[in-house]
Design a protein around this motif. Structure first.
Motif, PDB file in Angstrom:
ATOM      1  N   ALA A   1      -9.983 -15.680  20.147  1.00 35.51           N
ATOM      2  CA  ALA A   1     -10.534 -15.973  18.821  1.00 35.51           C
ATOM      3  C   ALA A   1     -10.192 -14.856  17.841  1.00 35.51           C
ATOM      4  O   ALA A   1      -9.813 -15.106  16.697  1.00 35.51           O
ATOM      5  CB  ALA A   1     -12.047 -16.169  18.914  1.00 35.51           C
ATOM      6  N   ALA A   2     -10.308 -13.611  18.304  1.00 41.27           N
ATOM      7  CA  ALA A   2      -9.987 -12.482  17.428  1.00 41.27           C
ATOM      8  C   ALA A   2      -8.513 -12.513  17.049  1.00 41.27           C
ATOM      9  O   ALA A   2      -8.147 -12.289  15.890  1.00 41.27           O
ATOM     10  CB  ALA A   2     -10.324 -11.160  18.133  1.00 41.27           C
ATOM     11  N   ALA A   3      -7.672 -12.821  18.015  1.00 45.19           N
ATOM     12  CA  ALA A   3      -6.231 -12.872  17.748  1.00 45.19           C
ATOM     13  C   ALA A   3      -5.927 -13.950  16.708  1.00 45.19           C
ATOM     14  O   ALA A   3      -5.117 -13.737  15.804  1.00 45.19           O
ATOM     15  CB  ALA A   3      -5.467 -13.134  19.037  1.00 45.19           C
ATOM     16  N   ALA A   4      -6.589 -15.078  16.819  1.00 49.05           N
ATOM     17  CA  ALA A   4      -6.323 -16.188  15.909  1.00 49.05           C
ATOM     18  C   ALA A   4      -6.694 -15.847  14.468  1.00 49.05           C
ATOM     19  O   ALA A   4      -6.178 -16.433  13.526  1.00 49.05           O
ATOM     20  CB  ALA A   4      -7.072 -17.431  16.377  1.00 49.05           C
ATOM     21  N   ARG A   5      -7.613 -14.899  14.298  1.00 49.48           N
ATOM     22  CA  ARG A   5      -8.044 -14.499  12.946  1.00 49.48           C
ATOM     23  C   ARG A   5      -7.069 -13.514  12.291  1.00 49.48           C
ATOM     24  O   ARG A   5      -7.157 -13.259  11.099  1.00 49.48           O
ATOM     25  CB  ARG A   5      -9.426 -13.831  13.014  1.00 49.48           C
ATOM     26  N   LEU A   6      -6.185 -12.924  13.076  1.00 56.08           N
ATOM     27  CA  LEU A   6      -5.315 -11.873  12.539  1.00 56.08           C
ATOM     28  C   LEU A   6      -4.046 -12.481  11.953  1.00 56.08           C
ATOM     29  O   LEU A   6      -3.297 -13.163  12.654  1.00 56.08           O
ATOM     30  CB  LEU A   6      -4.948 -10.884  13.656  1.00 56.08           C
ATOM     31  N   PRO A   7      -3.801 -12.235  10.664  1.00 57.91           N
ATOM     32  CA  PRO A   7      -2.678 -12.900   9.982  1.00 57.91           C
ATOM     33  C   PRO A   7      -1.336 -12.713  10.696  1.00 57.91           C
ATOM     34  O   PRO A   7      -0.534 -13.623  10.752  1.00 57.91           O
ATOM     35  CB  PRO A   7      -2.648 -12.235   8.605  1.00 57.91           C
ATOM     36  N   TYR A   8      -1.100 -11.504  11.242  1.00 60.61           N
ATOM     37  CA  TYR A   8       0.216 -11.287  11.845  1.00 60.61           C
ATOM     38  C   TYR A   8       0.377 -12.035  13.159  1.00 60.61           C
ATOM     39  O   TYR A   8       1.496 -12.258  13.617  1.00 60.61           O
ATOM     40  CB  TYR A   8       0.508  -9.798  12.023  1.00 60.61           C
ATOM     41  N   MET A   9      -0.745 -12.440  13.774  1.00 63.81           N
ATOM     42  CA  MET A   9      -0.642 -13.178  15.033  1.00 63.81           C
ATOM     43  C   MET A   9      -0.221 -14.632  14.799  1.00 63.81           C
ATOM     44  O   MET A   9       0.165 -15.327  15.727  1.00 63.81           O
ATOM     45  CB  MET A   9      -1.975 -13.125  15.792  1.00 63.81           C
ATOM     46  N   THR A  10      -0.328 -15.083  13.556  1.00 64.77           N
ATOM     47  CA  THR A  10       0.092 -16.456  13.252  1.00 64.77           C
ATOM     48  C   THR A  10       1.290 -16.422  12.294  1.00 64.77           C
ATOM     49  O   THR A  10       1.523 -17.378  11.549  1.00 64.77           O
ATOM     50  CB  THR A  10      -1.072 -17.239  12.622  1.00 64.77           C
ATOM     51  N   GLY A  11       2.020 -15.330  12.295  1.00 64.03           N
ATOM     52  CA  GLY A  11       3.225 -15.219  11.462  1.00 64.03           C
ATOM     53  C   GLY A  11       2.932 -15.262   9.971  1.00 64.03           C
ATOM     54  O   GLY A  11       3.760 -15.683   9.177  1.00 64.03           O
ATOM     55  N   TYR A  12       1.758 -14.839   9.563  1.00 62.61           N
ATOM     56  CA  TYR A  12       1.330 -14.849   8.158  1.00 62.61           C
ATOM     57  C   TYR A  12       1.501 -16.247   7.557  1.00 62.61           C
ATOM     58  O   TYR A  12       1.903 -16.401   6.407  1.00 62.61           O
ATOM     59  CB  TYR A  12       2.120 -13.822   7.322  1.00 62.61           C
ATOM     60  N   ALA A  13       1.239 -17.255   8.367  1.00 62.29           N
ATOM     61  CA  ALA A  13       1.453 -18.645   7.902  1.00 62.29           C
ATOM     62  C   ALA A  13       0.369 -19.028   6.896  1.00 62.29           C
ATOM     63  O   ALA A  13      -0.748 -18.535   6.975  1.00 62.29           O
ATOM     64  CB  ALA A  13       1.434 -19.576   9.084  1.00 62.29           C
TER      65      ALA A  13
END
Ligand code: SF4
Lengths: 468, 202
Positions: B190-202
């Motif tokens: 969940a924490a990872a999903a909140r981090l912009p760089y973990m989703t390619g700043y999509a």
């Protein structure tokens, strides 16, 4: 506790859970590994039947043990070869990207992260290496960890951590000509002490850092750990974004704009609160060199070495040890002792800008007789760039050896070592006893321009003489 | 993974005086070329204990009277420099199970805790007394007690400190943190999903 700083924002956005111990479970955005502190961690994973949790967030390279005269395999040193095979096997088995020689991207772990654009503002970054603080130059929270913690990051992408305090280190004014970021950080460590930063992250702020390029900021953040601060950072600004734009791992197009907005939002607020603040006058900083066995034992290039009796109680014993080891005397200057070795390289000062400044000094001149001088680029990419600019020729014509990329005589785990009690001028970060490979070896830390000048002169000298 | 609670560490003590004893001095880099920690116990303070010919140099770790010591008394900023876990591994495998000092470098202290070796601090005056007492009477038995947060022996007792979370981890036997961290997989995702760089700043 500090409030509204970049440190707070990065920390808060990465806390995944609270642990029963009271520590926070901190998500690590970027994990870098190298050959020396990772093999035991992978073995621990195997013993426990664990996988790498986020294999796309760990990147490997090899830097500490690699020979710099040739990258040919197998390495002549059987132990180094074994270590190399271990990281090859581990990265393959666990699916971790590995920047080996063949990729053209191998280099010192703290040089390749930024140059590929892996290091981005607002991230948490960990690596089994104390100079991970380097990455703080981009406005990240970056710190070194031990091998058991490398295991934790591999297995969970997290660390169990307590928060740090934040000290704002403000350096205002303008640096004099021929005064380098290395001089700035040596002056900061001298002022605050080698243990002054224990428990703190350092926020470097003020005009001197605003004016400084990214490479200089990396040099400063790199040596935060020498001042006892596990992490140091500079707030991201246009200089940061310009550096990152177009790098192979940075976002493009619409994603770039979103990234930019996010990165800007991570900088410390105007009214941020700090646990401590110190101010240092930038205009007073002179070219520096260390004379002792801790990075805090430094003087300006023409300053007399201190009398131990004149130092505060805690520093006296350490100064006496330093004089015994270094064979130097209170009252003398650094320039009075002949030099044996000049080393330009390391994660502190092995970037293209460092090589350009050293070459500026060396161009058209000759290394003094009896000095073994060599240049070790921080990465394969730095090396290629330098060769495109003809810097390799400038160095070799002056009598410096031009080497392959690696850590080399920063810590002497490869064949590059001091012998006996040789005295070296070194652009690296540690002058600890034995650091450069000989138990009696002696190290003077200084900027690459100062090392180049010392190589030409055969003794320490003010590099500004050669810069015009 | 480990359930070994660390509450009291008792034994004889060895003093190693000096400020800012860095990890290069605790274990020279050439011994980091080994890809396991197995032999590290042979190397602590190697270049301070042995000359180039292998002859003994004066160092507390060479003195027979300190052989078998389980506690180490040091001064300020002990373990500064490199993050190498080889340093606490070398001390632990030589026999050290607790360290009392004025202050420790951050990474070193963290590494010690990960191995179940408590690093505890007390002021300069107390450390001096401890080092003197261990020097005068190397046979004295000392105890570092993480419940009462004291180090005592030779008829004396001194208050010691360490960050509360580390103390709790040692007392609870959760100093090897992998298991604790693994337990929160879902929160980590969940924490990872909140981090912009973990989703390619999509
Ligand atoms: S260059 Fe030196 S300080 Fe930097 S990572 Fe390599 S060995 Fe460590």
């Amino acid at each position: 506790m500090a409030k509204g700083t970049l440190y707070n924002k990065v920390w808060d956005s990465h806390v995944a859970a609270k642990l029963p111990t009271g520590q926070s479970q901190l998500f690590i955005g970027l994990h870098l590994i190298h050959e020396v502190t990772s093999p035991q961690a992978f073995d621990m994973l195997r013993e426990r039947g664990l996988k790498v949790a986020y294999p796309t967030r760990t990147f490997a390279t090899m830097d500490h043990i690699v020979p710099t005269t040739s990258q040919g395999r197998p390495f002549a040193d059987a132990q180094a070869e074994l270590m190399m095979q271990a990281i090859e096997r581990n990265t393959k088995e666990f699916g971790v990207p590995f920047f080996n020689f063949a990729t053209g991207r191998q280099g010192i772990v703290h040089i390749i992260g930024p140059e590929m654009g892996l290091t981005q503002p607002g991230m948490t970054i960990a690596c089994g290496d104390s100079h991970t603080s380097t990455h703080g130059a981009f406005g990240t929270l970056a710190f070194g960890i031990g091998t058991s913690q490398v295991r934790d990051v591999l297995a969970t992408q997290c660390l169990a951590m307590d928060p740090m305090k934040v000290r704002r280190v403000q350096v205002d004014g303008k640096l004099g000509a021929g005064v380098y970021p290395k001089d700035v950080i040596l002056a900061i460590i001298r002022a605050l002490g080698v243990e002054g930063g224990i428990g703190y992250a350092y926020e470097y702020a003020g005009k001197v850092f605003e004016d400084m390029g990214m490479e200089g900021r990396m040099t400063v953040c790199n040596m935060s750990i020498e001042g006892g601060a596990r992490a140091g950072y500079v707030n991201p600004d246009d200089t940061t974004f310009d550096y990152l734009k177009g790098r192979e791992q940075t976002p493009r197009g619409a994603a770039w704009d979103k990234a930019l907005a996010h990165w800007r939002s991570m900088a410390s607020d105007q009214g941020a609160e700090y646990d401590d603040r110190v101010e240092i006058k930038g205009s007073e900083i002179q070219p520096m060199g260390t004379w002792g066995v801790t990075p805090g034992q430094s003087v300006a290039v023409d300053e007399k070495l201190p009398d131990p009796a004149s130092l505060p109680g805690g520093q006296r014993q350490s100064a006496e040890l330093a004089y015994r080891h270094m064979g130097l005397k209170p009252g003398q200057t650094l320039s009075e002792t002949p030099l044996d070795v000049a080393f330009i390289g390391s994660c502190t000062n092995g970037r293209i800008g460092d090589l350009r400044e050293a070459a500026r000094v060396a161009r058209g001149r000759k290394v003094a007789k009896g000095v073994h001088a060599f240049v070790v680029p921080g990465s394969q990419q730095v090396r290629r760039q330098a060769m495109d600019e003809g810097l390799d020729k400038v160095f070799t014509e002056a009598g410096f050896e031009w080497r392959e990329a690696g850590c080399s005589m920063c810590l002497a785990m490869n064949p590059d070592k001091l012998k006996g009690n040789q005295l070296s001028a070194s652009s690296s970060n540690r002058n600890f006893i034995g650091r450069q490979g000989s138990p009696n070896g002696r190290t003077l830390l200084m900027s690459p321009a100062m090392v180049a000048a010392a190589a030409l002169e055969g003794r320490v000298t003010d590099a500004r003489r050669f810069l015009n | 993974m480990s359930d070994s609670k660390i509450v009291k560490i008792s034994g004889r003590a060895v003093p190693v005086p000096g400020d800012a004893i860095d990890t290069d001095r605790i274990i020279p880099a050439r011994y980091l070329k080994e890809i396991t920690f197995t032999n590290m116990g042979e190397y602590p303070f190697f270049d301070e204990r042995f000359d180039a010919q292998g002859g003994l140099k004066p160092h507390p770790f060479n003195e027979p009277r300190y052989k078998g010591a389980r506690l180490l008394f040091v001064n300020a900023n002990f373990g500064c420099g490199s993050s190498r876990e080889h340093a606490p591994q070398a001390l632990m495998r030589w026999g050290i199970h607790a360290i009392v000092g004025e202050s420790f470098a951050e990474i070193f202290a963290g590494n010690c805790v990960m191995l179940g070796v408590p690093p505890v601090t007390t002021d300069a005056y107390n450390v001096k007394k401890l080092q003197q007492a261990a020097h005068d009477n190397p046979q004295a038995e000392w105890t570092v007690d993480l419940e009462s947060m004291t180090v005592s022996g030779a008829g004396e007792s001194f208050a010691v400190k360490m960050p509360e979370s580390r103390r709790r981890a040692l007392l609870a036997g959760t100093w090897d943190s992998t298991a604790l961290l693994l337990a929160n997989r879902d929160q980590v995702a969940a924490a990872a999903a909140r981090l912009p760089y973990m989703t390619g700043y999509a």
